[in-house]
Design an enzyme around this catalytic site. Structure first.
Site, PDB file in Angstrom:
ATOM      1  N   LYS A 188     -56.309  40.453   6.437  1.00 30.62           N
ATOM      2  CA  LYS A 188     -56.612  41.308   5.293  1.00 30.62           C
ATOM      3  C   LYS A 188     -57.902  40.795   4.663  1.00 30.62           C
ATOM      4  CE  LYS A 188     -56.451  41.964   1.266  1.00 30.62           C
ATOM      5  NZ  LYS A 188     -57.587  42.335   0.304  1.00 30.62           N
ATOM      6  N   GLU A 263     -57.361  27.586   0.231  1.00 30.64           N
ATOM      7  CA  GLU A 263     -58.693  27.035  -0.026  1.00 30.64           C
ATOM      8  C   GLU A 263     -59.246  27.776  -1.236  1.00 30.64           C
ATOM      9  OE1 GLU A 263     -63.101  27.109   1.880  1.00 30.64           O
ATOM     10  OE2 GLU A 263     -61.444  27.013   3.307  1.00 30.64           O
ATOM     11  N   CYS A 297     -67.815  28.078  -2.366  1.00 35.13           N
ATOM     12  CA  CYS A 297     -66.816  27.232  -3.033  1.00 35.13           C
ATOM     13  C   CYS A 297     -67.285  25.792  -3.151  1.00 35.13           C
ATOM     14  CB  CYS A 297     -65.486  27.318  -2.302  1.00 35.13           C
ATOM     15  SG  CYS A 297     -65.571  26.862  -0.565  1.00 35.13           S
ATOM     16  N   GLU A 394     -65.343  27.994 -13.200  1.00 37.88           N
ATOM     17  CA  GLU A 394     -66.095  28.367 -12.004  1.00 37.88           C
ATOM     18  C   GLU A 394     -66.816  29.691 -12.264  1.00 37.88           C
ATOM     19  OE1 GLU A 394     -65.376  28.344  -7.229  1.00 37.88           O
ATOM     20  OE2 GLU A 394     -63.935  29.465  -8.423  1.00 37.88           O
TER      21      GLU A 394
END
Length: 520
Positions: A188, A263, A297, A394
């Site tokens: 997905k 992750e 990331c 973030e």
């Protein structure tokens, strides 16, 4: 530039005509509901094409296809799986320019990085292909009188949910080890960048991956993603994305005791001591934040600089940031392109006022660029503190926060003073400090005197809110496979006698003695 634009326009037109379908059980199909959604080009937010919008029914079809294909794929010899995955790598290389152009068009990432990302995807498949034959290997664990050994076996059909920042390469990073291990897959992709997931499914099919082994379902996280994480035939979920979404995935998979590999986000520190090679450190600081539009990331979004060199180093960063080339992602000279989506654009821009309100200095940038598309000027915040939102949250854009520190203890306190723990970067020429500081960082990965240079056998993953589990080499197989121990009795060992009565007494008659005992 003109040739690149022409080729991209041609590929875009072809995808617009065909649309993006699901790939289930080896067939290209529409959604059961018939619903679709639009995907847009970040450079001007124009429609690229329409994608089938999956729901629980589509996920169920895909999960059942993966379940039905699993026994044969699991039983396939590792050498045969390796041959197929090598073919996948070769086809990726054959179509690398197409992949790079469509990825750049769909995500806004500069073409210079998407060309290397396509090459890396081929490398990922080739790397795990080489490990397919030995994926099931375990350990010999001898004990007195026993032969103990372990084997690894594929866990079954798995769900792979991939992000929007470098989707093709990151899809390969998850799907390649799953296939090498003998698992089947339901993929997905992120709804903001679905185009190249279709290319990957086409390549896997052309390479000879059997029908049903890899299935693709487009759709939103709230519908297709949720159905995938809750489906009882899916044994594990590998996810890359935001920490909050990772938490939801764990909750949604709890009822089926689903294994998860997450992750997640990062607020990664780069720590620069005065004794470092400052020219190299400056290069790394600019590259590790502003490359890939700041949307990775492992970006070093917090720059911690020893106070004695802070002003000079921050000024050097500001000069470089002001010269970053922002433009069309298909232009090979572009260093930073548009952000992926208007929603992400608005999020990044909101931090400009937040920084000012909290007392930080907007040394460079802090504004949008142009009237169309999702372009922001690369931004540098200075005079920041660790308690500011720009130092804690973030942002995931071309925005760097610079914080001074006084000494080693202060630097370590600031570096660890966030909820995340993915990566850290340390610049010093003191060997003792390098080792001690690296071991003190609450992160899963540390690079000393280097930017992020990936070594594929090494573990990749984070601590705290940055995730659960590790990718890379055999660490990937730890997730996609079950470890089984087998113990073989070699010396006639036998269990203790139990239920034979007192020593020397007559053997009780089955069915009578227990009843008498119970009566008593």
């Amino acid at each position: 530039m003109t040739a690149t634009m022409d080729k991209a326009s041609e590929l875009r037109a072809a995808r617009a005509r065909s649309g993006l379908k699901h790939f289930i059980g080896g067939a290209w199909v529409d959604s059961a509901s018939g619903e679709t959604f639009e995907t847009h080009a970040p450079s001007d937010n124009s429609v690229i094409t329409h994608a089938a919008s999956g729901n629980a029914e589509d996920i169920d079809r895909a999960a059942r296809a993966a379940h039905d294909a699993f026994p044969a794929w699991r039983a396939l010899d590792g050498k045969a799986r390796r041959k197929i995955l090598y073919k996948v790598a070769a086809l990726i290389e054959d179509r690398a320019e197409e992949i790079a152009l469509l990825e750049s068009l769909d995500t806004g990432q500069p073409i210079r990085f998407m060309r290397s990302a396509a090459a890396r995807a081929a490398e990922n498949f080739r790397f795990f292909a080489d490990r397919a034959e030995g994926a099931q290997d375990g350990l010999s664990l001898p004990a007195k009188g026993f032969l103990n050994y372990t084997v690894r076996q594929p866990i079954g059909p798995v769900g792979v949910i991939t992000p929007w920042n470098t989707p093709f390469m990151l899809s390969s990073w998850k799907i390649a080890p799953a296939l090498a291990a003998g698992c089947t897959v339901v993929h997905k992709p992120a709804e903001w960048s679905p185009v190249t997931a279709t290319l990957l499914a086409e390549i896997l099919d052309e390479a000879g991956v059997p029908k049903g082994v890899v299935n693709l379902v487009h759709g939103y996280g709230e519908t297709a993603g949720k159905a995938l994480t809750e489906h009882p035939l899916i044994k594990a979920i590998a996810f890359i994305g935001e920490s909050s979404t990772g938490s939801l995935i764990q909750k949604q998979g709890a009822d089926t005791l689903k294994r998860t590999h997450l992750e997640l986000g990062g607020k990664n520190p780069m720590v620069v001591f005065a004794d470092a090679d400052l020219d190299r450190a400056l290069d790394a600081a600019v590259f590790m934040l502003y490359s890939l539009n700041g949307q990775r990331c492992t970006s070093s979004s917090r720059l911690l600089v020893e106070r004695g060199i802070y002003e000079e180093f921050a000024a050097g960063i500001a000069e470089r940031v002001a010269n970053i080339r922002v433009g069309d992602p298909l232009d090979p000279d572009t260093e930073v392109g548009p952000l992926i989506h208007p929603r992400q654009f608005d999020k990044v821009c909101s931090y400009f006022d937040i920084a000012r309100q909290d007392g930080a200095t907007v040394a460079v940038g802090g504004e949008r660029l142009g009237d169309t598309g999702n372009y922001v000027r690369p931004t540098l915040f200075t005079n920041a503190r660790t308690d500011m939102r720009i130092a804690q949250e973030e942002i995931f854009g071309p925005v760097l926060t610079v914080i001074p520190f006084d000494d080693e203890a202060d630097a370590l306190r600031i570096a660890n003073d966030v909820k995340y723990g993915l990566a850290g970067y340390l610049w010093t020429n003191d060997v003792t400090r390098a080792h001690n500081f690296a071991q003190g960082l609450d992160v899963g990965m540390v690079w000393v005197n280097s930017e992020n240079v990936r070594h594929l056998p090494s573990p990749f993953g984070g601590m705290k809110a940055s995730g659960i589990g590790r990718d890379g080499g055999d660490y990937s197989f730890d997730f996609y496979m079950e470890t089984k121990n087998i113990a073989v009795n070699l010396d006639g060992h036998r269990a203790q006698k139990f239920g034979v009565g007192e020593r020397g007494s007559a053997k009780p008659t089955l069915g009578t003695a227990p009843e008498k005992k119970l009566a008593e």
